[in-house]
Structures are given as structure tokens and as C-alpha cells.
Design a protein around this motif. Structure first.
Motif, PDB file in Angstrom:
ATOM      1  N   SER A  53       9.946  53.055 128.775  1.00 11.62           N
ATOM      2  CA  SER A  53      10.052  51.273 128.798  1.00 11.62           C
ATOM      3  C   SER A  53      10.014  52.387 129.977  1.00 11.62           C
ATOM      4  N   ALA A  54       8.410  51.113 130.785  1.00 10.57           N
ATOM      5  CA  ALA A  54       7.980  51.370 132.239  1.00 10.57           C
ATOM      6  C   ALA A  54       7.476  49.946 132.820  1.00 10.57           C
ATOM      7  N   GLY A  55       8.302  49.354 133.207  1.00 13.98           N
ATOM      8  CA  GLY A  55       8.211  47.829 133.025  1.00 13.98           C
ATOM      9  C   GLY A  55       8.376  47.016 132.517  1.00 13.98           C
ATOM     10  N   ILE A  58      13.401  53.230 132.663  1.00 13.94           N
ATOM     11  CA  ILE A  58      13.503  53.612 134.153  1.00 13.94           C
ATOM     12  C   ILE A  58      14.092  52.176 135.160  1.00 13.94           C
ATOM     13  N   HIS A  59      15.114  52.198 135.718  1.00 16.58           N
ATOM     14  CA  HIS A  59      15.651  50.734 135.960  1.00 16.58           C
ATOM     15  C   HIS A  59      15.884  51.126 137.892  1.00 16.58           C
ATOM     16  N   PRO A  60      15.656  50.475 138.572  1.00 20.00           N
ATOM     17  CA  PRO A  60      15.245  50.689 140.456  1.00 20.00           C
ATOM     18  C   PRO A  60      16.870  50.058 140.369  1.00 20.00           C
ATOM     19  N   SER A  61      17.371  50.818 140.250  1.00 18.99           N
ATOM     20  CA  SER A  61      19.040  51.181 141.145  1.00 18.99           C
ATOM     21  C   SER A  61      20.257  51.803 140.476  1.00 18.99           C
TER      22      SER A  61
HETATM   23  C1  GRF Z   1       9.474  49.024 138.330  1.00 20.46           C
HETATM   24  O1  GRF Z   1      10.400  48.876 139.517  1.00 20.46           O
HETATM   25  C2  GRF Z   1      10.165  48.904 137.337  1.00 20.46           C
HETATM   26  O2  GRF Z   1      11.779  50.476 138.206  1.00 20.46           O
HETATM   27  C3  GRF Z   1      11.014  48.232 136.656  1.00 20.46           C
HETATM   28  O3  GRF Z   1      10.392  47.525 136.935  1.00 20.46           O
HETATM   29  C4  GRF Z   1       9.090  47.952 137.832  1.00 20.46           C
HETATM   30  C5  GRF Z   1       7.538  48.387 137.016  1.00 20.46           C
HETATM   31  O4  GRF Z   1       6.885  49.190 138.107  1.00 20.46           O
HETATM   32  N1  GRF Z   1      12.137  48.448 135.597  1.00 20.46           N
HETATM   33  P1  GRF Z   1       5.795  49.637 137.331  1.00 20.46           P
HETATM   34  O5  GRF Z   1       4.778  48.438 136.727  1.00 20.46           O
HETATM   35  O6  GRF Z   1       5.504  50.489 137.221  1.00 20.46           O
HETATM   36  O7  GRF Z   1       5.014  49.326 138.976  1.00 20.46           O
END
Ligand code: GRF
Length: 200
Positions: A85-87, A107-110
């Protein structure tokens, strides 16, 4: 390892995974990108890289389970054995999480378990944190929970706004996700008591 990537938007993390997979020694390949939004920028990135794409709109399904089953069908149809999962901005059903248990990363931004959910940058600044960062973890039923594969810490500066912090964290996300996927694809990650043990 054949990977399917779930996205909802911009796709910059998808791009970092595509770039990593392009190197001949990377132990995974992306065979399918699924977006729940037809206008997600990441779809163009995937198409430009010659990767198959599917739009599965959650609005076309009566329930979360039905939507998730369609995604699983598309992933299995493409012989996917691992999901990233990517966003991807939908909450996943328990059924989907179980189907891909220990075979799905997010992926999570914290720095989890701090700041699950949304508005993570403003919340970290508001709390007066001196560091935040990003986390790649296996997916479990509860949102932004699951065994942590890798994390990068990022300093929070006095004059940071949510946008400047987000940008600094995103740069690290683009290194962290390929790194974590490589560890998993090389078989170096074992989950013991819901914690990741990394070999070598
Ligand atoms: C990223 O910051 C990710 O960590 C979060 O959503 C954002 C997605 O950005 N889950 P992108 O679509 O990969 O540019």
C-alpha cells in the motif's frame, strides 16, 4: 516476488518502488498497480513504466468487502504474491487483511505507534515533538498498526510547517520503502510475537 501496489493519488512512493525494481539485483517486480481513483497521478507513472494498471472504484461496490474482493481477484489474476500500500486511502476489510496477512506492507509518515491516521505533520508539530519520521509496517486489521519493518527519524525544526515537514519526511519515505521491501523480499524478515526480527 511479484508485487501489486495499491494507490489513491500522487504515487511518489510507487515511483520509488518502480525505480528500485528497475535495478537488476532487486528481488521483486511490480506486476500490477491498482487505484481506487481514476485520476490518481500514480496511474500515469505506472503506465509510463509499462506496468499493468486497474482502476477499482470503491463507489462501484455496495460494501467494503465486495470492493476488497474485487481487488484480491485482480491481484490474484496478475499472480501477485505480495501487496504494497502506497498512499492507499481506504480502510481495508478484515477479510482482505487476512487474505494478505504477512504479505502486505504499508508506509506511514510518522514514527508509529505515534500519530496514526491523518494530519500527522500538524499533530507532531503541535505536540512539540523534536523528531518525527516514517514507518514501513506489515498490515493488520487496525489502521496503521502491525509489525514494524523499518523506520527513519526526521528532525522537526523550529520553523517547520506541516508542508515543510511533510516534504522532508517524504524524501526519507522514498528511500525507506524500497529498503524495507528488499529486506522482506530477500527473506530476511521474520515476525516473532508481532515484532519483526531482521536477519543480518
Ligand atoms: C505518503 O506520505 C505516505 O506515507 C502516505 O500517503 C502519502 C502518499 O504519497 N501513506 P504518494 O502518493 O506516495 O506520493
Amino acid at each position: 516476488m511479484k508485487v501489486g501496489v495499491l494507490i489513491s493519488g500522487r504515487g511518489s512512493n510507487l515511483k520509488s518502488l518502480i525505480d528500485a525494481c528497475a535495478s537488476s539485483d532487486f528481488p521483486a517486480e511490480i506486476v500490477l498497480v491498482i487505484s481506487n481513483k481514476a485520476d490518481a497521478g500514480g496511474l500515469e507513472i505506472a503506465r509510463a513504466a509499462g506496468i499493468a494498471t486497474r482502476v477499482v472504484s470503491h463507489k462501484d461496490f455496495a460494501s467494503r468487502e465486495a470492493f476488497d474482493r474485487e481487488m484480491t481477484a485482480a491481484l490474484k489474476n496478475a499472480d501477485v504474491d505480495f501487496v504494497c500500500s502506497a498512499g492507499f486511502m481506504r480502510i481495508l476489510s478484515d477479510e482482505f487483511v487476512e487474505t494478505w496477512r504477512d504479505r502486505q506492507l504499508n508506509i506511514h509518515p510518522s514514527l508509529l505507534p505515534s500519530f496514526k491516521g491523518l494530519n500527522v505533520y500538524a499533530r507532531a508539530i503541535e505536540a512539540g515533538c523534536k523528531v518525527s519520521g516514517c514507518t514501513v509496517h506489515f498490515v493488520r486489521a487496525a489502521m496503521d498498526e502491525g509489525p514494524i519493518v523499518a523506520q527513519t527519524a526526521v528532525p522537526i525544526l523550529e520553523d517547520d510547517t506541516p508542508d515543510t515537514l511533510a516534504a522532508r519526511i517524504l524524501t526519507e519515505e522514498h528511500k525507506l520503502y524500497p529498503h524495507a521491501l528488499r529486506l522482506v523480499a530477500e527473506g530476511r524478515v521474520t515476525i516473532v510475537d508481532e515484532r519483526c526480527v531482521i536477519r543480518d
